[in-house]
Design a protein around this motif. Sequence first.
Motif, short mmCIF file in Angstrom:
data_model
loop_
_atom_site.label_atom_id
_atom_site.label_comp_id
_atom_site.label_asym_id
_atom_site.label_seq_id
_atom_site.Cartn_x
_atom_site.Cartn_y
_atom_site.Cartn_z
N GLY A 271 0.79 -1.22 0.00
CA GLY A 271 0.00 0.00 0.00
C GLY A 271 0.83 1.27 0.00
N SER A 276 -2.31 2.46 -8.47
CA SER A 276 -3.50 1.62 -8.32
C SER A 276 -3.22 0.13 -8.58
CB SER A 276 -4.60 2.11 -9.26
OG SER A 276 -5.03 3.39 -8.90
N HIS A 279 -2.39 -3.32 -5.93
CA HIS A 279 -3.45 -3.78 -5.05
C HIS A 279 -4.34 -4.80 -5.74
CE1 HIS A 279 -6.38 -3.71 -1.86
NE2 HIS A 279 -7.33 -3.23 -2.65
N SER A 299 -5.24 -4.30 3.12
CA SER A 299 -4.61 -3.76 1.92
C SER A 299 -5.34 -2.51 1.45
CB SER A 299 -4.63 -4.83 0.81
OG SER A 299 -4.12 -4.31 -0.40
N SER A 302 -4.43 0.54 3.64
CA SER A 302 -3.07 1.09 3.49
C SER A 302 -2.85 1.74 2.13
CB SER A 302 -2.03 -0.01 3.70
OG SER A 302 -2.10 -0.98 2.66
N GLN A 303 -3.58 1.32 1.12
CA GLN A 303 -3.36 1.87 -0.23
C GLN A 303 -4.43 2.90 -0.57
OE1 GLN A 303 -4.67 1.40 -3.65
NE2 GLN A 303 -6.65 0.89 -2.74
N LYS A 323 0.97 7.96 5.11
CA LYS A 323 1.20 6.56 4.77
C LYS A 323 1.53 5.73 6.02
CE LYS A 323 0.80 5.96 0.28
NZ LYS A 323 -0.16 4.97 -0.26
#
Length: 342
Positions: A271, A276, A279, A299, A302-303, A323
């Motif tokens: 992430g 994009s 993931h 996931s 985090s992303q 982050k």
Amino acid sequence: MIEQIIPSFRHAIMITGFVFVMMLVIEYINVRTKGLWINLVSAKRWQQYLFAAILGAIPGCLGAFTAVALFTHKLISFGALVTAMIATSGDEAFVMLAMFPEKAILITMLLFAIGIAAGYLTDKLKLNPVGDTVNKHELPLHEGPECKCFSKDLLAKQLLKPSRYRIFLLIIIGLLLAGILMGFIAKNAEGWILTTIYTTLLISFLIIITVPDHFIKDHLWQHIAKAHIPKIFGWTFITLLVFNILLSQFDVEGWLSSNMLLVLIVAVLVGIIPQSGPHLVFVTLFAHGSIPLSILLASSISQDGHGMLPLLAESKKDFLTVKGINILYALLIGLLGYILGY
């Protein structure tokens, strides 16, 4: 090898096609509102968290970009920015809606609630040690000629002398419709899912034939068809192909079931990448039943797709801080969900 390529290609076409029409509709709504919904931001902190979560829940990166702009404009708090980035799934939201719509809605709702709680805790605990380091800049609203849709004179001209961009987009919609009718894509879709696909295709067709040429070229072609769709198709096809090959050659399911905690950590750390595509690996694994909801949720927390790129340009310290905080929340939620058996 060919046994894996053909189904992977068909599945990737279906997913990318559905993503394309959904992105087209979202782009149309965003431009037509001219960003006036930004005025809904209130000085009350809880309303900032709610609004930031709504921005994050919008599929794609437009909502996340707007949240960054509001933060750099001093209109929302650091915690509200964390809320938006947890709530967003970037372009993967479109893919999840295409692959497992019911569960995608559930994940969006969970991210929405987690994002609000995380934003509140972030501000309450003063987890932003670097303070205000960003520079004020203008909100990135779409500029250009007014989008005069459904004009009789304009519509007649566009239908009689369509631009090459309009023709190409109409061909894409036509091919998607033909693929569905012939059973090449969405073969097993039924009920409300099939109804949603047909409805979205119809709305996309109406948008393409009614919007002016500048909208077709600048927004639908340059922003969606040219910039996003090739990357989404590439990542989706490669991920599906690699996964299908691995399934046919190795006991991937067995390895994953024996190393779920390691997969969780990797999913969270991936992430960090402000893009994009990566993931999609975990979206695909979840769609195949190879990882539990807790790992996909971690996931997703985090992303944030491309949503943080504008902040990276403004302040690397704030970028790393957001982050880091989101990774912490992702690990905590992921571990809790895994322990509880989800």
